[in-house]
Design a protein around this motif. Structure first.
Motif, PDB file in Angstrom:
ATOM      1  N   VAL A  55       0.859  -1.180   0.000  1.00  0.00           N
ATOM      2  CA  VAL A  55       0.000   0.000   0.000  1.00  0.00           C
ATOM      3  C   VAL A  55       0.899   1.236   0.000  1.00  0.00           C
ATOM      4  CG1 VAL A  55      -1.773   1.277   1.235  1.00  0.00           C
ATOM      5  CG2 VAL A  55      -1.810  -1.230   1.244  1.00  0.00           C
ATOM      6  N   LEU A  56       0.774   2.060  -1.033  1.00  0.00           N
ATOM      7  CA  LEU A  56       1.550   3.292  -1.127  1.00  0.00           C
ATOM      8  C   LEU A  56       0.788   4.473  -0.532  1.00  0.00           C
ATOM      9  CD1 LEU A  56       2.943   2.835  -4.762  1.00  0.00           C
ATOM     10  CD2 LEU A  56       4.072   2.300  -2.588  1.00  0.00           C
ATOM     11  N   ILE A  57      -0.489   4.585  -0.853  1.00  0.00           N
ATOM     12  CA  ILE A  57      -1.373   5.612  -0.291  1.00  0.00           C
ATOM     13  C   ILE A  57      -2.659   4.905   0.089  1.00  0.00           C
ATOM     14  CG2 ILE A  57      -2.747   7.675  -0.789  1.00  0.00           C
ATOM     15  CD1 ILE A  57      -0.543   8.622  -2.633  1.00  0.00           C
ATOM     16  N   ASP A  58      -3.102   5.098   1.317  1.00  0.00           N
ATOM     17  CA  ASP A  58      -4.275   4.384   1.807  1.00  0.00           C
ATOM     18  C   ASP A  58      -5.407   5.350   2.102  1.00  0.00           C
ATOM     19  OD1 ASP A  58      -5.788   2.209   2.611  1.00  0.00           O
ATOM     20  OD2 ASP A  58      -5.060   2.291   4.674  1.00  0.00           O
ATOM     21  N   GLU A  59      -6.480   5.245   1.330  1.00  0.00           N
ATOM     22  CA  GLU A  59      -7.720   5.992   1.550  1.00  0.00           C
ATOM     23  C   GLU A  59      -7.498   7.488   1.798  1.00  0.00           C
ATOM     24  OE1 GLU A  59     -10.035   3.982   4.511  1.00  0.00           O
ATOM     25  OE2 GLU A  59     -10.339   2.257   3.205  1.00  0.00           O
ATOM     26  N   ARG A  60      -7.112   8.172   0.740  1.00  0.00           N
ATOM     27  CA  ARG A  60      -6.883   9.616   0.816  1.00  0.00           C
ATOM     28  C   ARG A  60      -7.913  10.352  -0.030  1.00  0.00           C
ATOM     29  NH1 ARG A  60      -0.964  11.617  -0.073  1.00  0.00           N
ATOM     30  NH2 ARG A  60      -0.737  10.246   1.717  1.00  0.00           N
ATOM     31  N   PRO A  61      -8.495  11.432   0.480  1.00  0.00           N
ATOM     32  CA  PRO A  61      -9.439  12.223  -0.321  1.00  0.00           C
ATOM     33  C   PRO A  61      -8.776  12.716  -1.610  1.00  0.00           C
ATOM     34  CG  PRO A  61      -9.518  12.886   1.976  1.00  0.00           C
ATOM     35  CD  PRO A  61      -8.351  11.963   1.844  1.00  0.00           C
ATOM     36  N   ALA A  62      -9.560  12.703  -2.692  1.00  0.00           N
ATOM     37  CA  ALA A  62      -9.021  13.075  -3.994  1.00  0.00           C
ATOM     38  C   ALA A  62     -10.160  13.478  -4.919  1.00  0.00           C
ATOM     39  CB  ALA A  62      -8.256  11.896  -4.592  1.00  0.00           C
ATOM     40  N   ARG A  63      -9.798  13.807  -6.148  1.00  0.00           N
ATOM     41  CA  ARG A  63     -10.778  14.020  -7.203  1.00  0.00           C
ATOM     42  C   ARG A  63     -10.316  13.258  -8.423  1.00  0.00           C
ATOM     43  NH1 ARG A  63      -9.490  18.055 -11.195  1.00  0.00           N
ATOM     44  NH2 ARG A  63     -11.680  18.314 -11.638  1.00  0.00           N
ATOM     45  N   ALA A  64     -11.271  12.762  -9.192  1.00  0.00           N
ATOM     46  CA  ALA A  64     -10.982  12.014 -10.419  1.00  0.00           C
ATOM     47  C   ALA A  64     -11.520  12.808 -11.604  1.00  0.00           C
ATOM     48  CB  ALA A  64     -11.649  10.635 -10.369  1.00  0.00           C
ATOM     49  N   GLN A  65     -10.757  12.807 -12.693  1.00  0.00           N
ATOM     50  CA  GLN A  65     -11.181  13.535 -13.885  1.00  0.00           C
ATOM     51  C   GLN A  65     -10.709  12.783 -15.124  1.00  0.00           C
ATOM     52  OE1 GLN A  65     -12.919  16.569 -14.252  1.00  0.00           O
ATOM     53  NE2 GLN A  65     -12.911  15.941 -16.396  1.00  0.00           N
ATOM     54  N   HIS A  66     -11.648  12.444 -16.023  1.00  0.00           N
ATOM     55  CA  HIS A  66     -11.202  11.856 -17.286  1.00  0.00           C
ATOM     56  C   HIS A  66     -10.613  12.979 -18.124  1.00  0.00           C
ATOM     57  CE1 HIS A  66     -15.018  13.459 -18.534  1.00  0.00           C
ATOM     58  NE2 HIS A  66     -14.781  13.150 -19.781  1.00  0.00           N
ATOM     59  N   THR A  67      -9.598  12.649 -18.918  1.00  0.00           N
ATOM     60  CA  THR A  67      -8.868  13.714 -19.601  1.00  0.00           C
ATOM     61  C   THR A  67      -8.902  13.645 -21.117  1.00  0.00           C
ATOM     62  OG1 THR A  67      -6.830  12.432 -19.394  1.00  0.00           O
ATOM     63  CG2 THR A  67      -7.288  14.063 -17.681  1.00  0.00           C
ATOM     64  N   ARG A  68      -9.356  12.548 -21.670  1.00  0.00           N
ATOM     65  CA  ARG A  68      -9.438  12.434 -23.125  1.00  0.00           C
ATOM     66  C   ARG A  68     -10.667  11.634 -23.488  1.00  0.00           C
ATOM     67  NH1 ARG A  68      -3.436  10.340 -24.604  1.00  0.00           N
ATOM     68  NH2 ARG A  68      -2.293  12.157 -23.905  1.00  0.00           N
ATOM     69  N   ARG A  69     -10.980  11.642 -24.756  1.00  0.00           N
ATOM     70  CA  ARG A  69     -12.081  10.787 -25.187  1.00  0.00           C
ATOM     71  C   ARG A  69     -11.600   9.341 -25.163  1.00  0.00           C
ATOM     72  NH1 ARG A  69     -12.035   8.957 -30.380  1.00  0.00           N
ATOM     73  NH2 ARG A  69     -10.431   9.776 -31.739  1.00  0.00           N
ATOM     74  N   PRO A  70     -12.500   8.395 -25.000  1.00  0.00           N
ATOM     75  CA  PRO A  70     -12.109   6.983 -24.966  1.00  0.00           C
ATOM     76  C   PRO A  70     -11.498   6.543 -26.297  1.00  0.00           C
ATOM     77  CG  PRO A  70     -14.404   7.260 -24.330  1.00  0.00           C
ATOM     78  CD  PRO A  70     -13.924   8.576 -24.820  1.00  0.00           C
ATOM     79  N   THR A  71     -10.592   5.589 -26.216  1.00  0.00           N
ATOM     80  CA  THR A  71     -10.008   4.972 -27.392  1.00  0.00           C
ATOM     81  C   THR A  71     -10.525   3.550 -27.469  1.00  0.00           C
ATOM     82  OG1 THR A  71      -8.020   6.299 -27.097  1.00  0.00           O
ATOM     83  CG2 THR A  71      -7.853   4.384 -28.546  1.00  0.00           C
ATOM     84  N   ASP A  72     -11.183   3.191 -28.561  1.00  0.00           N
ATOM     85  CA  ASP A  72     -11.720   1.845 -28.743  1.00  0.00           C
ATOM     86  C   ASP A  72     -10.814   1.055 -29.676  1.00  0.00           C
ATOM     87  OD1 ASP A  72     -14.044   2.156 -27.169  1.00  0.00           O
ATOM     88  OD2 ASP A  72     -14.986   3.279 -28.794  1.00  0.00           O
ATOM     89  N   ASN A  73     -10.556  -0.192 -29.294  1.00  0.00           N
ATOM     90  CA  ASN A  73      -9.737  -1.091 -30.099  1.00  0.00           C
ATOM     91  C   ASN A  73     -10.474  -2.398 -30.280  1.00  0.00           C
ATOM     92  OD1 ASN A  73      -7.323   0.606 -30.152  1.00  0.00           O
ATOM     93  ND2 ASN A  73      -7.197   0.150 -27.978  1.00  0.00           N
ATOM     94  N   ALA A  74     -10.486  -2.902 -31.516  1.00  0.00           N
ATOM     95  CA  ALA A  74     -11.113  -4.192 -31.789  1.00  0.00           C
ATOM     96  C   ALA A  74     -10.160  -5.303 -31.384  1.00  0.00           C
ATOM     97  CB  ALA A  74     -11.463  -4.311 -33.266  1.00  0.00           C
ATOM     98  N   GLN A  75     -10.669  -6.257 -30.601  1.00  0.00           N
ATOM     99  CA  GLN A  75      -9.906  -7.444 -30.211  1.00  0.00           C
ATOM    100  C   GLN A  75     -10.487  -8.633 -30.949  1.00  0.00           C
ATOM    101  OE1 GLN A  75      -7.190  -7.151 -28.333  1.00  0.00           O
ATOM    102  NE2 GLN A  75      -7.556  -4.958 -28.162  1.00  0.00           N
ATOM    103  N   ALA A  76     -10.036  -9.835 -30.655  1.00  0.00           N
ATOM    104  CA  ALA A  76     -10.478 -11.039 -31.365  1.00  0.00           C
ATOM    105  C   ALA A  76     -12.001 -11.169 -31.374  1.00  0.00           C
ATOM    106  CB  ALA A  76      -9.845 -12.273 -30.741  1.00  0.00           C
ATOM    107  N   ASN A  77     -12.631 -11.141 -30.209  1.00  0.00           N
ATOM    108  CA  ASN A  77     -14.080 -11.315 -30.134  1.00  0.00           C
ATOM    109  C   ASN A  77     -14.787 -10.167 -29.428  1.00  0.00           C
ATOM    110  OD1 ASN A  77     -14.015 -13.813 -31.401  1.00  0.00           O
ATOM    111  ND2 ASN A  77     -13.675 -14.892 -29.470  1.00  0.00           N
ATOM    112  N   ASP A  78     -14.086  -9.103 -29.168  1.00  0.00           N
ATOM    113  CA  ASP A  78     -14.665  -8.056 -28.328  1.00  0.00           C
ATOM    114  C   ASP A  78     -13.995  -6.721 -28.634  1.00  0.00           C
ATOM    115  OD1 ASP A  78     -16.274  -6.962 -26.411  1.00  0.00           O
ATOM    116  OD2 ASP A  78     -15.536  -8.202 -24.769  1.00  0.00           O
ATOM    117  N   TRP A  79     -14.540  -5.687 -28.064  1.00  0.00           N
ATOM    118  CA  TRP A  79     -13.936  -4.359 -28.112  1.00  0.00           C
ATOM    119  C   TRP A  79     -13.284  -4.076 -26.772  1.00  0.00           C
ATOM    120  CZ3 TRP A  79     -13.697  -0.968 -32.148  1.00  0.00           C
ATOM    121  CH2 TRP A  79     -14.462  -1.277 -33.275  1.00  0.00           C
ATOM    122  N   THR A  80     -12.164  -3.391 -26.797  1.00  0.00           N
ATOM    123  CA  THR A  80     -11.514  -2.929 -25.579  1.00  0.00           C
ATOM    124  C   THR A  80     -11.468  -1.412 -25.633  1.00  0.00           C
ATOM    125  OG1 THR A  80     -10.174  -4.909 -25.381  1.00  0.00           O
ATOM    126  CG2 THR A  80      -9.405  -2.973 -24.212  1.00  0.00           C
TER     127      THR A  80
END
Length: 144
Positions: A55-80
């Motif tokens: 454990v490097l940091i245990d239960e610390r208040p924070a904020r999360a923010q997505h920063t780019r649009r998602p990148t979709d990649n085709a896999q063998a039977n699914d999308w990632t």
């Protein structure tokens, strides 16, 4: 447009930014360093739990923010899908280095789906004047 007043001391600006940012902390993060491959004791671990972790940091208040649009990649039977997220939290004395490959988990916030993601650390460096620790991560998978 008038200029903003200069702080009493140039070294005060990180404290002002931190005070403002704390008002936006709406989740709690933990940062782990996973065990090495091949060293997991699957018979004694609970389902879904990794082997030995640090454990490097245990239960610390924070904020999360997505920063780019998602990148979709085709896999063998699914999308990632890959999503980039930044987490910001207070820098505390004695905080360890957060290396590439560490894992961030979060609880809370307004989107409960984020609690199901595992975020892999890409980079967590700041300047010597940093007001917050910024942890750049990526979440990847078919359900992201």
């Amino acid at each position: 447009m008038p200029l903003l007043p200069v702080p009493a001391s140039p070294d005060d600006w990180p404290d002002e930014i931190l005070a403002e940012a704390k008002g936006q902390f709406n989740c709690v993060i933990s940062v782990y360093l996973p065990g090495k491959p091949g060293e997991y004791d699957f018979e004694n671990d609970e389902p879904g739990e990794p082997g030995d972790v640090t454990v490097l940091i245990d239960e610390r208040p924070a904020r999360a923010q997505h920063t780019r649009r998602p990148t979709d990649n085709a896999q063998a039977n699914d999308w990632t899908t890959q999503m980039d997220y930044h987490f910001q939290t207070e820098i505390l004395p004695g905080d360890p280095e957060i290396p590439k490959g560490a894992v961030v988990t979060m609880t809370g916030g307004r989107d409960p789906i984020l609690e199901t993601y595992t975020f892999n650390v890409l980079k967590a460096l700041n300047s010597s004047h940093a007001a917050l620790r910024t942890i750049r991560t990526i979440a990847e998978g078919p359900n992201v």
